[in-house]
Scaffold this motif. Structure first.
Motif: not given
Length: 311
Positions: A19-26
């Protein structure tokens, strides 16, 4: 969430690394959670009922069982040491609903399922069905052993026909009655008219010659007055052209899409699909159409061909 993801830690770690950022990981976490919830919502077959029935029937009768117990194959060994399988598929609400049952038998057959006897009774019924077809399978196996079989390519115990090579670019498809496998079969000939016509005439007058005391192939040789070639060696397979001379395929997607038209020139004998000839002949300037019949020439030897138009 910790309880839900127990056992999926490596999956979450892999998604986190990608994931590139926390939003993508969520978004990835939400996707994994949906997959887990969907899998948990599916009803699962309880194998406890099957355990009891298998114990009563005997575990030695099992040929295959899936990891989730939803599929079970029972085996029967007949008097000729051939193995036959009874394939059962169970729904999650078993034993409230009976399983789906299939088997490779030459005639229509079904199990009279009883929830009390279950697998043991189903296996007994299958054994009786297998025993009733012993002579039929003996005849079918003898054909494969002694004759050059073109079809079916993938043999099944449910098959009731064999297409065998007779020589001279000629073959015959024989359809055998499972109830009386040694009786005169239904025959369909394929090949040049000059070769096939005499064979048809001999078959028409065969009712007095055919005897069920003899082997089917021996009867066929006597009636047709031709020897039936044995199965070929591997190096001999190139000597016979069974593929269509236009599309270079043997079987079309259609169930009966095998080469059914043969050049009548004895020195050619090339086989074609009728539909291929019907597409090919109109492209030739020398082809003449009379009503729904196309009169043209063989693409291989220029011998005269006549075929019904399928368009």
């Amino acid at each position: 969430m910790r309880a839900m993801f127990r056992g999926f830690e490596e999956v979450l770690w892999d998604r986190l690394q990608k994931s590139k950022n926390i939003d993508a990981f969520c978004v990835e976490v939400k996707s994994v959670m949906e997959c887990i919830l969907h899998a948990q919502s599916k009803p699962v077959l309880s194998p406890s009922q099957l355990y009891t029935q298998i114990d009563e029937m005997g575990w030695e009768n099992i040929a295959y069982i899936s990891d989730d117990f939803s599929k079970l194959w029972l085996r029967v060994i007949d008097s000729a040491d051939r193995m036959h399988t009874l394939r059962l598929s169970f729904s999650p609400d078993f034993p409230l609903s009976q399983p789906s049952i299939t088997a490779d038998l030459p005639s229509s057959w079904s199990v009279e399922w009883t929830s009390r006897a279950g697998l043991r009774d189903a296996l007994s019924q299958f054994q009786l069905a297998v025993d009733s077809y012993q002579d039929f399978w003996n005849v079918m196996d003898d054909i494969v052993k002694r004759a050059w079989v073109h079809e079916p390519v993938q043999l099944s115990r449910a098959d009731i026909s064999r297409r065998i090579y007779l020589g001279g670019h000629c073959s015959v498809s024989i359809k055998i009655n499972p109830a009386t496998p040694r009786s005169l079969p239904e025959c369909t000939f394929f090949g040049p008219g000059t070769v096939v016509s005499p064979l048809r005439q001999r078959l028409i007058g065969s009712s007095m010659i055919w005897t069920e005391d003899k082997n089917l192939l021996d009867n066929l040789e006597t009636v047709l007055q031709v020897p039936i070639p044995p199965p070929p060696e591997t190096h001999q397979l190139g000597g016979l052209s069974t593929e269509c001379g236009i599309c270079y395929a043997y079987k079309l997607p259609d169930e009966d899409g095998i080469p059914d038209h043969v050049c009548n020139n004895p020195s050619c004998g090339q086989a074609f699909h009728t539909i291929c000839l019907a597409d090919w002949l109109p492209l030739l300037p020398t082809t003449i159409q009379s009503f729904n019949v196309l009169h043209g020439t063989c693409p291989y030897c220029s011998h005269t061909l006549a075929v019904n138009s399928v368009h």
